[in-house]
Design an enzyme around this catalytic site. Structure first.
Site, PDB file in Angstrom:
ATOM      1  N   LYS A  22      13.870  33.249  52.507  1.00 43.33           N
ATOM      2  CA  LYS A  22      12.481  33.205  52.959  1.00 43.33           C
ATOM      3  C   LYS A  22      12.063  31.738  52.947  1.00 43.33           C
ATOM      4  O   LYS A  22      11.348  31.272  52.055  1.00 43.33           O
ATOM      5  CB  LYS A  22      11.566  34.012  52.038  1.00 43.33           C
TER       6      LYS A  22
ATOM      7  N   LYS B   1       9.764  35.868  42.182  1.00 43.34           N
ATOM      8  CA  LYS B   1      10.919  35.428  41.389  1.00 43.34           C
ATOM      9  C   LYS B   1      10.584  34.049  40.845  1.00 43.34           C
ATOM     10  O   LYS B   1      10.675  33.043  41.554  1.00 43.34           O
ATOM     11  CB  LYS B   1      12.198  35.365  42.231  1.00 43.34           C
TER      12      LYS B   1
ATOM     13  N   HIS C 179      18.942  36.884  53.217  1.00 43.18           N
ATOM     14  CA  HIS C 179      17.880  37.284  52.297  1.00 43.18           C
ATOM     15  C   HIS C 179      16.861  36.159  52.088  1.00 43.18           C
ATOM     16  O   HIS C 179      15.903  36.302  51.347  1.00 43.18           O
ATOM     17  CB  HIS C 179      18.494  37.694  50.954  1.00 43.18           C
TER      18      HIS C 179
ATOM     19  N   ASP D  91       9.520  25.985  28.940  1.00 41.87           N
ATOM     20  CA  ASP D  91       8.766  25.026  28.123  1.00 41.87           C
ATOM     21  C   ASP D  91       7.582  24.417  28.861  1.00 41.87           C
ATOM     22  O   ASP D  91       7.085  23.355  28.468  1.00 41.87           O
ATOM     23  CB  ASP D  91       9.683  23.898  27.632  1.00 41.87           C
TER      24      ASP D  91
END
Length: 421
Positions: free
Chosen positions: A296, A116, A294, A121
């Site tokens: 990490k 993810k 969820h 830019d």
């Protein structure tokens, strides 16, 4: 190429859950001047996905070069209208290993693109574990996920930018072409934005097969005072478990925050099979019980920490494509510790040895034997699975956009089903 080296002069900010992450990412895309690159495992066509869709369309219509990479297993149910709404204004939508379905079932389970990442830019980046789905928002209800990401500025962004550009080029051309031909423009030089030293660490199925796990083990070996690991899917290899036990036995305060209300029951079952082994060595285990965990993330002592997409389970450590940011910065470590300490004090149940005493001791010994050998050998066994290099396929060349019309989509069950990968 991932060189695994420390880069100083960066600013890093922890973002907790979708409430902090989504507005920051969407605004960054809207403010992009030249380029916006988004990689994600899951993109659902819900209120979060539609907001991302709108931000990318708006940027593309202003002339910004927008690239979106999704995983074919994690994001299988996007409608034709959703995809064409992006491609019609110039957004490049690529699917990692779209695969084919057999009798409505997805078969491309292994070696997923689980990263993810967002790069704007070449100057601003986001890395973490948060997907683009409404179950990362509190108003989703009891199944809303607890998760983390980081926003980055400074010289590290140049390395992340080069990495995602290579990922796009390699996915479209293949490894041989990559080695012979790929030449990227040098990264834009970034001014120093802060004091954090950062390292961008990835896992792939060729040259960096165990980099993330290796950095975890090295940090655990070096820890002198405390180790806190919060991980959604916890079933690591034998060597990492051995390092945790050794650290606890030499007096380090070792704490694990694991799922108490998992999105899939097997997650808790697998982790709990290790509890006796860890508790006996002095490791403290906390189960997060408010809703599915969820995250990490991890921290060691007062400087080292990490945030990313990699779970500590067979899929992330041995099969998936992953990315983590490793941090050396006392201020960030302190912020992360405060968040983890708050979870442990207010949202977790500490597992005690007495809680497990009801199990028949003979069964416990048998189970421990098989778990020990499974942890010891699974990295080598999984590594023998086919190491094909999945290609990035333009979305219009896949059947993602036709599945709702053929009745093969599963938009309501997708979040729970796919994130296990």
């Amino acid at each position: 190429m991932n060189n695994n080296h420390w880069i100083g002069g960066n600013r890093i900010e922890l973002l907790e859950n979708g409430e902090q992450f989504f507005p920051r990412v969407f605004e960054a895309i809207r403010q992009a001047r030249r380029e916006a690159i988004v990689e994600t495992f899951i993109l659902f066509e819900d209120k979060v996905g539609l907001q991302l869709h709108a931000a990318m369309r708006e940027a593309a219509q202003r002339g910004v070069k927008v690239d979106l990479m999704i995983d074919g297993f994690g994001s299988p149910d996007l409608s034709r209208e959703f995809i064409e709404g992006l491609t019609s204004v110039g957004v490049k939508v690529r699917v990692f290993d779209p695969g084919a379905r057999f009798m409505g079932q997805r078969l491309n389970v292994f070696r997923r693109m689980h990263r993810k990442i967002v790069v704007i830019d070449g100057e601003r980046a986001f890395v973490g574990g948060i997907n683009y789905s409404a179950d990362h928002l509190m108003d989703f209800g009891p199944k809303a996920k607890q998760d983390y990401a980081v926003e980055l500025t400074g010289p590290i962004v140049g390395e992340i930018h080069q990495f995602v550009l290579r990922a796009i080029a390699l996915g479209g051309k293949g490894a041989g072409w990559f080695r012979r031909r790929l030449k990227l423009a040098p990264p834009v030089k970034q001014s120093h934005e802060g004091d954090a030293e950062l390292m961008f660490v990835t896992r792939d199925n060729r040259r960096h097969t165990n980099d993330i796990e290796r950095h975890y083990r090295a940090a655990i070996r070096s820890a002198k005072e405390r180790i806190v690991i919060a991980n959604a899917y916890f079933f690591p290899g034998y060597r990492l478990i051995k390092e945790l036990r050794r650290a606890a036995r030499r007096g380090v305060d070792v704490r694990l925050i694991l799922q108490g209300e998992p999105d899939m029951p097997i997650v808790k079952t697998a982790a709990s099979m290790l509890y006796h082994h860890l508790l006996h060595a002095g490791v403290r285990i906390y189960e997060y019980c408010e809703r599915p965990l969820h995250g990490k993330v991890a921290l060691m002592d007062d400087k080292w920490s990490t945030v990313g997409s990699s779970n500590l389970d067979p899929l992330s450590l041995s099969l998936n494509l992953e990315s983590n940011v490793v941090v050396r910065d006392a201020a960030f470590n302190s912020v992360l510790w405060e968040r983890m300490d708050h979870l442990m004090q207010h949202s977790c149940k500490q597992v005690q040895a007495a809680d497990l005493a009801s199990e028949w001791s003979g069964w416990r010994l048998v189970r421990s034997f098989f778990v020990f050998h499974a942890m010891r050998w699974y990295p080598a066994l999984l590594g023998r699975l086919p190491r094909h290099v999945p290609r990035l396929t333009p979305a219009e060349a896949t059947d993602l956009a036709t599945r709702r019309d053929t009745g093969l989509s599963n938009p309501t069950g997708g979040a729970t089903q796919t994130e296990a990968a």
